[in-house]
Each structure stands twice: as C-alpha cells, then as structure tokens.
Write an enzyme that holds these catalytic residues in place. Structure first.
Site, PDB file in Angstrom:
ATOM      1  N   VAL A 109       0.810  -1.227   0.000  1.00 45.02           N
ATOM      2  CA  VAL A 109       0.000   0.000   0.000  1.00 45.02           C
ATOM      3  C   VAL A 109       0.839   1.272   0.000  1.00 45.02           C
ATOM      4  CG1 VAL A 109      -1.995  -1.061   1.106  1.00 45.02           C
ATOM      5  CG2 VAL A 109      -0.216  -0.008   2.518  1.00 45.02           C
ATOM      6  N   TYR A 110       2.132   1.173   0.221  1.00 47.39           N
ATOM      7  CA  TYR A 110       2.950   2.374   0.185  1.00 47.39           C
ATOM      8  C   TYR A 110       2.965   2.937  -1.240  1.00 47.39           C
ATOM      9  CZ  TYR A 110       4.922   0.978   4.765  1.00 47.39           C
ATOM     10  OH  TYR A 110       5.098   0.622   6.083  1.00 47.39           O
ATOM     11  N   SER A 111       2.339   4.088  -1.386  1.00 51.37           N
ATOM     12  CA  SER A 111       2.229   4.753  -2.689  1.00 51.37           C
ATOM     13  C   SER A 111       1.643   3.820  -3.751  1.00 51.37           C
ATOM     14  CB  SER A 111       3.599   5.295  -3.139  1.00 51.37           C
ATOM     15  OG  SER A 111       4.035   6.310  -2.270  1.00 51.37           O
ATOM     16  N   ASP A 112       0.641   3.035  -3.351  1.00 50.57           N
ATOM     17  CA  ASP A 112      -0.068   2.130  -4.274  1.00 50.57           C
ATOM     18  C   ASP A 112       0.893   1.206  -5.032  1.00 50.57           C
ATOM     19  OD1 ASP A 112      -2.566   3.130  -3.597  1.00 50.57           O
ATOM     20  OD2 ASP A 112      -2.459   4.714  -5.106  1.00 50.57           O
TER      21      ASP A 112
END
Length: 344
Positions: free
Chosen positions: A61-64
C-alpha cells in the site's frame, strides 16, 4: 551494527533497519512522507549498507505499490546483500478480493510484490492487518503455500491485537504451518501501548518486534516544542490526524527530558529516542524512516553508545502511562510481581 535473532527464528536482523514508506510519494498520506526514488534512493541504500543496515521494509500500500517498485529498482544488482520485508492485506483497490488475507489475496499479492520488487523471494512477509472475514486457518494455509514454494522465507504480522496474534500462533502450531516470528508494531516514548500485552506475548511465544514510527509519528525530532507552533514544512501539518494520538503535555514532558539527556550526551533527540527503543525487551529491529541523507545519518548515530541507567530511568518515568484494565489491578497490589513479574 548489532544483529539480533528475529523472535525465536534463526534469522539474524540488524538492530536498525530502513523503511521505504518515503519512496515514490504517491497518495494523500505518502506524498507527505517523501518522494525518494532514482539516484536519491540509490544513495540512501548505499549509506544503509555501508552502516550494516541490511533489512529494508516496505508494503504494497505504500504509494499504491510504487514504493516497492522504486525500491526494487534501487537494489537491482545487489539483492544478495540485503533482506526484504514487506506487507500485504490492506486494501489495494475497490474490488472484492483486493483486500484482506484470503488465500486468493495472499497468493496474488505475493506474486505482485515479487514482480514490483524484481526479486524471486521475500525474506519476511507480514500481514498488514487482521482480516476478520477470512478464517485464520485459510490465511495460515496460504502462508504455508508461499513458504513451501520458496517465495517467502519467514512470516509475521503488523497491527494485530494480542488475541489475534495468539490465535494465529495456535492455528500454526495445530497444523504445522509456519509460525509468526515478527510483529511490526508502533512503539515509541510517546506510544508505549505495545508493552502491556504484545510485549509479554512476544517474549513468551518467540515473536520479535520490528518497530515502526520510533519517533512518534515525527513528534520526537526535536522540532515540536511546548509553546511553539509547528515549524513550517513539518509533515504533521497534514498527517497528524492520520497517525497515533498523542497527549501533548506528556509529549512536552518527554521532550524536556530528552533535551536534558541531549545536553549530557551530546546526542540528538532522535538518536536518544531510538537508542532507548533498542534497549527494550523483545525489540529485534527499529525501522528508520528518512527522507534525505542528513536524517538518515543522524538516525544511524542512535547506536554504538549507551544511555546510563539513570538516563533510561528518567525517560521511563517521563513516558510511563497508567496500566489499562486488566493490568492495573495486580500492578497496584503488594506482591503482584510474584505472579506477573514486570518486563520493564
């Protein structure tokens, strides 16, 4: 660099590791964390490796997913010099199977992470949140599948409660699935909730803590002070409400003690706050988050020296919080330590 076993596993991890949440900088939260990529990412990883920091943490989920992609590009050609920890389970889209820890999600999410990272294996895969809609047996069986396939070497969790973690361990023991050996937790001088339940659980069951946000969501940098507005450029202007809640007066009291110890030791406030964490029971590694070389080098200075017992006691006293139920009754009774000796 000091190395420690990750929980009750045979894996040795550095006491300081590096988090890639500052890579890529995409989305309403992560755009405020940092936008590291390319040459700058290469440089930060160079500095880490030179210092013996060989564990790098990320998440889908970090920066998609772009943080994993940027990190994967930066480690190309030197994958064998480091270990990768990443996480999955939080929503990656609006689709019905784009969140959680079902067999479908774990198998697909692992393959997606491997592709973004440009590697054939993940050293530590952690479940980013508990999924109440999926049977624990299904989740653990899926983790067993990715471990047996060689795609994953060790498994862990993040942001689990005590009963959720213990249930997973019990299911793993019952069926012979891989046990969780890592618990990625929020823990700092301004956030000591980890100590009440998860710390003794980790000590008893052999689950090592990987600490995220050791500076209390950016509040223990030395920039947040009593009677002063937040400095210009502080990410707390935009992200304070998205992180762990903090009692401001308690924060200021902790910073007062950090100031005193900084004057005594010549160490920066972040260095002292991180060093304190490295002395705590069950902590295997403290994950550093740095947007630039200056921040990273300062944080790396948190090890190689020791706080005195008096200094640790003063930090403990300034940061202690009342024990919640069901822990406070026996903590207050004479002789309580005979049944439940305190860890800290």
């Amino acid at each position: 660099m000091d190395y420690r076993r990750l929980g009750r596993s045979g894996l040795q991890v550095p006491v300081l590791s590096f988090g890639t949440g500052t890579f890529a900088g995409k989305g309403p939260l992560f755009e405020h964390w940092g936008q590291t990529r390319g040459d700058e990412a290469d440089r930060l990883i160079d500095i880490c490796l030179e210092a013996g920091v060989t564990l790098f943490d990320s998440a889908d989920v970090y920066s998609d997913g772009d943080a994993e992609t940027a990190f994967g590009a930066a480690i190309r050609g030197r994958r064998n010099r480091l270990m990768i920890s990443t996480k999955l389970g939080l929503p990656m889209g609006e689709g019905p199977n784009e969140a959680g820890t079902s067999r479908h999600r774990i198998l697909a999410g692992t393959d997606d992470a491997l592709r973004r990272l440009g590697t054939d294996h993940i050293d530590i895969l952690q479940l980013h949140a508990f999924d109440a809609g999926t049977p624990v047996e299904e989740t653990l069986q899926a983790l067993d599948m990715v471990v047996r396939s060689g795609k994953v070497r060790y498994v862990g969790v993040s942001n689990y409660s005590g009963w959720q973690l213990m249930k997973g361990l019990a299911v793993a023991d019952r069926y012979g699935y891989p046990r969780f050996v890592a618990n990625q937790v929020y823990y700092s001088l301004v956030g000591r909730d980890y100590e009440w339940e998860l710390m003794p659980l980790g000590a008893e069951e052999g689950v090592g803590a990987l600490v995220w946000s050791p500076l209390g969501w950016g509040r223990l940098t030395g920039a947040v002070r009593r009677g002063r507005p937040l400095p210009d450029g502080s990410r707390l202007h935009d992200t304070a409400d998205l992180g762990p809640p903090v009692d401001e007066e308690r924060l200021y009291s902790i910073v007062d003690v950090l100031d005193q110890i900084s004057a005594e030791t010549g160490r920066s406030i972040p260095q002292i706050a991180i060093n304190w964490l490295t002395t705590r029971p069950t902590v295997s590694s403290v994950i550093l988050g740095a947007r630039n070389e200056r921040q990273l080098r300062d944080n790396l200075g948190a090890i190689g020296w020791a706080l005195s017992e008096d200094q640790k006691a003063r930090l403990d006293a300034a940061s202690v919080t009342p024990a919640p139920y069901p822990y406070f009754p026996y903590r207050r009774q004479a002789g309580a330590a005979r049944l439940n000796p305190p860890m800290v």
